[in-house]
Design an enzyme around this catalytic site. Sequence first.
Site, PDB file in Angstrom:
ATOM      1  NE  ARG A 122      -1.041   2.617   2.788  1.00  0.00           N
ATOM      2  CZ  ARG A 122      -0.577   3.841   3.240  1.00  0.00           C
ATOM      3  NH1 ARG A 122      -0.568   4.678   2.386  1.00  0.00           N
ATOM      4  NH2 ARG A 122       0.227   3.930   4.447  1.00  0.00           N
ATOM      5  CG  HIS A 172       3.914   4.715   9.351  1.00  0.00           C
ATOM      6  ND1 HIS A 172       3.071   3.922   8.627  1.00  0.00           N
ATOM      7  CD2 HIS A 172       4.124   5.821   8.303  1.00  0.00           C
ATOM      8  CE1 HIS A 172       2.975   4.202   7.322  1.00  0.00           C
ATOM      9  NE2 HIS A 172       3.752   5.349   7.002  1.00  0.00           N
ATOM     10  CG  HIS A 217       7.719   7.504   5.327  1.00  0.00           C
ATOM     11  ND1 HIS A 217       7.547   7.278   4.146  1.00  0.00           N
ATOM     12  CD2 HIS A 217       6.317   7.649   5.829  1.00  0.00           C
ATOM     13  CE1 HIS A 217       6.219   6.679   3.869  1.00  0.00           C
ATOM     14  NE2 HIS A 217       5.308   6.952   4.906  1.00  0.00           N
ATOM     15  CB  CYS A 270       2.481  10.303   1.216  1.00  0.00           C
ATOM     16  SG  CYS A 270       0.992  11.014   1.125  1.00  0.00           S
ATOM     17  CG  ASN A 320       6.755   3.303   4.976  1.00  0.00           C
ATOM     18  OD1 ASN A 320       6.220   3.285   3.989  1.00  0.00           O
ATOM     19  ND2 ASN A 320       6.027   3.677   5.973  1.00  0.00           N
TER      20      ASN A 320
HETATM   21  P1  HMG Z   1     -12.853  14.639  -2.291  1.00  0.00           P
HETATM   22  O1  HMG Z   1     -12.738  14.804  -3.697  1.00  0.00           O
HETATM   23  O2  HMG Z   1     -12.918  15.793  -1.093  1.00  0.00           O
HETATM   24  O3  HMG Z   1     -14.204  13.517  -2.072  1.00  0.00           O
HETATM   25  O4  HMG Z   1     -11.766  13.423  -2.021  1.00  0.00           O
HETATM   26  P2  HMG Z   1     -15.575  13.944  -2.353  1.00  0.00           P
HETATM   27  O5  HMG Z   1     -16.349  13.086  -1.272  1.00  0.00           O
HETATM   28  O6  HMG Z   1     -16.037  15.001  -2.777  1.00  0.00           O
HETATM   29  O7  HMG Z   1     -15.857  13.124  -3.727  1.00  0.00           O
HETATM   30  C1  HMG Z   1     -15.411  13.374  -4.900  1.00  0.00           C
HETATM   31  C2  HMG Z   1     -15.243  12.089  -6.082  1.00  0.00           C
HETATM   32  O8  HMG Z   1     -14.411  11.181  -5.237  1.00  0.00           O
HETATM   33  C3  HMG Z   1     -16.667  11.517  -6.148  1.00  0.00           C
HETATM   34  O9  HMG Z   1     -16.360  11.055  -7.478  1.00  0.00           O
HETATM   35  C4  HMG Z   1     -16.684  10.328  -5.218  1.00  0.00           C
HETATM   36  O10 HMG Z   1     -17.431   9.335  -5.801  1.00  0.00           O
HETATM   37  C5  HMG Z   1     -15.056   9.862  -5.305  1.00  0.00           C
HETATM   38  P3  HMG Z   1     -17.143  11.788  -8.654  1.00  0.00           P
HETATM   39  O11 HMG Z   1     -18.558  12.059  -8.378  1.00  0.00           O
HETATM   40  O12 HMG Z   1     -16.231  13.263  -9.070  1.00  0.00           O
HETATM   41  O13 HMG Z   1     -16.855  10.771  -9.988  1.00  0.00           O
HETATM   42  N1  HMG Z   1     -14.653   9.274  -4.116  1.00  0.00           N
HETATM   43  C6  HMG Z   1     -14.298   8.199  -3.952  1.00  0.00           C
HETATM   44  N2  HMG Z   1     -13.929   7.102  -4.908  1.00  0.00           N
HETATM   45  C7  HMG Z   1     -13.499   6.048  -4.447  1.00  0.00           C
HETATM   46  N3  HMG Z   1     -13.218   5.550  -2.934  1.00  0.00           N
HETATM   47  C8  HMG Z   1     -13.403   6.431  -2.185  1.00  0.00           C
HETATM   48  C9  HMG Z   1     -14.101   7.720  -2.448  1.00  0.00           C
HETATM   49  N4  HMG Z   1     -14.378   8.870  -1.853  1.00  0.00           N
HETATM   50  C10 HMG Z   1     -14.916   9.762  -2.795  1.00  0.00           C
HETATM   51  N5  HMG Z   1     -13.116   6.403  -0.780  1.00  0.00           N
HETATM   52  C11 HMG Z   1     -10.840  11.897  -0.356  1.00  0.00           C
HETATM   53  C12 HMG Z   1     -11.815  13.008  -0.552  1.00  0.00           C
HETATM   54  C13 HMG Z   1     -10.507  11.584   0.881  1.00  0.00           C
HETATM   55  C14 HMG Z   1     -11.722  10.843  -1.128  1.00  0.00           C
HETATM   56  C15 HMG Z   1      -9.654  11.938  -1.399  1.00  0.00           C
HETATM   57  O14 HMG Z   1      -9.039  13.292  -0.814  1.00  0.00           O
HETATM   58  C16 HMG Z   1      -8.723  10.792  -1.346  1.00  0.00           C
HETATM   59  O15 HMG Z   1      -8.954   9.897  -1.998  1.00  0.00           O
HETATM   60  N6  HMG Z   1      -7.420  11.134  -0.902  1.00  0.00           N
HETATM   61  C17 HMG Z   1      -6.434   9.973  -0.539  1.00  0.00           C
HETATM   62  C18 HMG Z   1      -5.269  10.351  -0.271  1.00  0.00           C
HETATM   63  C19 HMG Z   1      -4.293   9.014  -0.191  1.00  0.00           C
HETATM   64  O16 HMG Z   1      -4.683   8.043  -0.374  1.00  0.00           O
HETATM   65  N7  HMG Z   1      -3.064   9.389   0.349  1.00  0.00           N
HETATM   66  C20 HMG Z   1      -2.049   8.544   0.562  1.00  0.00           C
HETATM   67  C21 HMG Z   1      -2.497   7.703   1.815  1.00  0.00           C
HETATM   68  S1  HMG Z   1      -2.158   8.322   3.306  1.00  0.00           S
HETATM   69  C22 HMG Z   1      -0.433   7.894   3.536  1.00  0.00           C
HETATM   70  O17 HMG Z   1       0.241   7.693   2.687  1.00  0.00           O
HETATM   71  C23 HMG Z   1       0.092   8.564   5.049  1.00  0.00           C
HETATM   72  C24 HMG Z   1       0.407   7.192   5.840  1.00  0.00           C
HETATM   73  O18 HMG Z   1       1.196   6.095   5.274  1.00  0.00           O
HETATM   74  C25 HMG Z   1       0.899   7.497   7.223  1.00  0.00           C
HETATM   75  C26 HMG Z   1       2.038   8.372   6.948  1.00  0.00           C
HETATM   76  O19 HMG Z   1       3.067   8.155   6.424  1.00  0.00           O
HETATM   77  O20 HMG Z   1       1.837   9.715   7.251  1.00  0.00           O
HETATM   78  C27 HMG Z   1      -0.950   6.332   5.931  1.00  0.00           C
HETATM   79 MG    MG Z   2       3.438   6.445   5.389  1.00  0.00          MG
END
Ligand code: HMG
Ligand code: MG
Length: 303
Positions: free
Chosen positions: A15, A207, A209, A240, A249
């Site tokens: 992931r 966690h 990096h 990220c 990481n």
């Molecule tokens: P948004 O645009 O504000 O969401 O995104 P929305 O609710 O306004 O929806 C907009 C569109 O997104 C719609 O589609 C929804 O259907 C779709 P449209 O009508 O435009 O075709 N949508 C989704 N589709 C699939 N799955 C969903 C989903 N939700 C809405 N769950 C949202 C808000 C949170 C969805 C967006 O910002 C997002 O997906 N962000 C993800 C960011 C991400 O994955 N970052 C990396 C992971 S975190 C990380 O790596 C850190 C970690 O490792 C710890 C660390 O190291 O810090 C964990």
């Molecule tokens: Mg991370």
Amino acid sequence: MKLPSRVKLVDVGPRDGLQNEKQPVPAAIKIELVHRLQAAGLKEIEVTSFVSPKWVPQMADNAEVMAGIARLPGVRYSVLTPNLQGFEAALLSKPDEIVVFGAASEAFSQKNINCSIAQSIERFAPVVQAARAAGIFVRGAMSCAVGCPYQGEVTPESVSYLAALMKDIGVQHIGVADTIGVGTPLKVQRALEATLRHFDINDISGHFHDTYGQALANTLAALQTGVWQFDTSVAGLGGCPYAKGATGNVATEDVVYLLHGMGIETGIDLEILVDAGQFISDYLQRKPNSRAATALLNKRVNG
Ligand code: HMG
Ligand code: MG
């Protein structure tokens, strides 16, 4: 200082690692990676995330990857779910654990999940409730617990604030994340201590990096604080997409080498793990980003 005798590692490579790759990685490769990690003895694997494919295209095959895994008893498969839409999609894949991910920095919360910290908690609350009602374990992740790419310093008070909110909505385990790998041991210890105000030591993981090469030192500092659970990434994969310049990481191989060298059990076979890291690195056409893996691979060739 008494160190733990056993440590649990969660490999987040499939992931956190692969979410950041420029080239598409087919579901079959991700599935094979998960199989190799469980064969190496990993008991928890963070497989994928149910996020918007527009935001993170690499995770668009989430359901296909989850469906393709030949699950082993005793292994937990976790996935990220930022909102109810993601949780409902994830539920069909039967994860053992879900992860809601917030940030200790307002700026990062906006960039990563497009809402404020307070709004993120409002979104997570029904996810946590639904997951727990379905018997699914809930982990929380706190990004930018020691530094933020947009706002710089992050105080222990901000970490404590977020940890309290996560606890209040029913999050069972919390990860203290150095998203951009800027932390140093004392800062990490302060972030862990802030988290300890709200979560038991047995419910906290690190966690880290490795952008500035501090992740192993930070791991040791966390061990000295009593933390015994860590997210690591095979071959040091990752980063990220919303934390520009941050590298992967800390490599699982490096942490396993560190722990085994200190007489701490992990249940992981380092040689099989090195093969898993080599497998995914070969696919990505680069060398594993792990000093221990590199040394062991050289040793195989040179004796
Ligand atoms: P948004 O645009 O504000 O969401 O995104 P929305 O609710 O306004 O929806 C907009 C569109 O997104 C719609 O589609 C929804 O259907 C779709 P449209 O009508 O435009 O075709 N949508 C989704 N589709 C699939 N799955 C969903 C989903 N939700 C809405 N769950 C949202 C808000 C949170 C969805 C967006 O910002 C997002 O997906 N962000 C993800 C960011 C991400 O994955 N970052 C990396 C992971 S975190 C990380 O790596 C850190 C970690 O490792 C710890 C660390 O190291 O810090 C964990
Ligand atoms: Mg991370």
